[in-house]
Enzyme design. Structure first.
Site, PDB file in Angstrom:
ATOM      1  N   ASN A  45       0.835  -1.187   0.000  1.00 17.26           N
ATOM      2  CA  ASN A  45       0.000   0.000   0.000  1.00 17.26           C
ATOM      3  C   ASN A  45       0.881   1.253   0.000  1.00 17.26           C
ATOM      4  O   ASN A  45       1.969   1.280   0.569  1.00 17.26           O
ATOM      5  CB  ASN A  45      -1.012  -0.002   1.150  1.00 17.26           C
ATOM      6  N   VAL A  46       0.390   2.270  -0.708  1.00 18.85           N
ATOM      7  CA  VAL A  46       1.093   3.541  -0.828  1.00 18.85           C
ATOM      8  C   VAL A  46       0.069   4.645  -0.582  1.00 18.85           C
ATOM      9  O   VAL A  46      -0.829   4.857  -1.391  1.00 18.85           O
ATOM     10  CB  VAL A  46       1.720   3.712  -2.231  1.00 18.85           C
ATOM     11  N   ALA A  49      -0.950  12.347   0.983  1.00 23.76           N
ATOM     12  CA  ALA A  49      -1.579  13.358   1.823  1.00 23.76           C
ATOM     13  C   ALA A  49      -3.044  13.585   1.475  1.00 23.76           C
ATOM     14  O   ALA A  49      -3.806  14.045   2.319  1.00 23.76           O
ATOM     15  CB  ALA A  49      -0.802  14.673   1.735  1.00 23.76           C
ATOM     16  N   CYS A  56      -3.857   0.420  -2.856  1.00 26.17           N
ATOM     17  CA  CYS A  56      -3.838  -0.779  -2.019  1.00 26.17           C
ATOM     18  C   CYS A  56      -2.771  -1.748  -2.513  1.00 26.17           C
ATOM     19  O   CYS A  56      -2.394  -1.734  -3.689  1.00 26.17           O
ATOM     20  CB  CYS A  56      -5.202  -1.470  -2.045  1.00 26.17           C
ATOM     21  N   GLU A  58      -2.978  -4.973  -3.039  1.00 22.46           N
ATOM     22  CA  GLU A  58      -3.480  -5.870  -4.073  1.00 22.46           C
ATOM     23  C   GLU A  58      -3.504  -5.184  -5.434  1.00 22.46           C
ATOM     24  O   GLU A  58      -3.119  -5.775  -6.443  1.00 22.46           O
ATOM     25  CB  GLU A  58      -4.892  -6.362  -3.726  1.00 22.46           C
TER      26      GLU A  58
END
Length: 143
Positions: A45-46, A49, A56, A58
């Site tokens: 996950n990344v 702001a 996600c 996946e």
């Protein structure tokens, strides 16, 4: 080393979770999938702001697979949560998995140590799914 942690797909999901960028939620997730030709792709996950406009784990793994020419997910492991509660794919990721996986796709959820906490099929996670064949007469990923 446990038998579970010796599984390369679990090991890949655990390892990529360590590279997650989750400064806002502090909830790191990793995913690793094997496509039908045996290649393994992973993602984490990344966040950003403009929360919750992140990616996600996946979805990252699926994007890597598609970018490399893969079109069918054979199995997937999701790593997150803790030893007491598995991290199941969110609703959006369940739909993304359905785009490239069959209802009998095995989805294993493991804790950060790689212990399997829960195993479900995609059909159990997303019953009565809306998939590619709902819109098309044939499967778009099979050519």
């Amino acid at each position: 080393m446990t038998a579970e942690s010796a599984d390369p797909l679990i090991a890949a999901a655990v390892a990529v979770r360590e590279r997650a960028y989750a400064p806002y939620s502090r909830f790191a997730v990793g995913a690793a999938l094997r496509c039908d030709d045996g290649r393994v792709f992973s993602g984490c996950n990344v966040e950003n702001a403009a929360y919750p406009e992140g990616i996600c784990a996946e979805g990252g793994a699926i994007a890597a697979m598609v970018a490399a020419g893969g079109r069918r997910i054979h199995e997937i492991v999701v790593c997150g949560g803790n030893e007491a509660a598995p991290c199941t794919p969110c609703g959006g990721c369940r739909q993304k998995l359905r785009e490239f996986g069959e209802p009998d796709l095995s989805v294993r959820m493991v804790d950060p140590a790689g212990r399997v906490l829960l195993v479900r099929t995609l059909a159990e996670l997303l019953p009565d799914s809306f998939g590619p064949t709902t819109l098309l007469q044939t499967d778009p990923v099979v050519k």
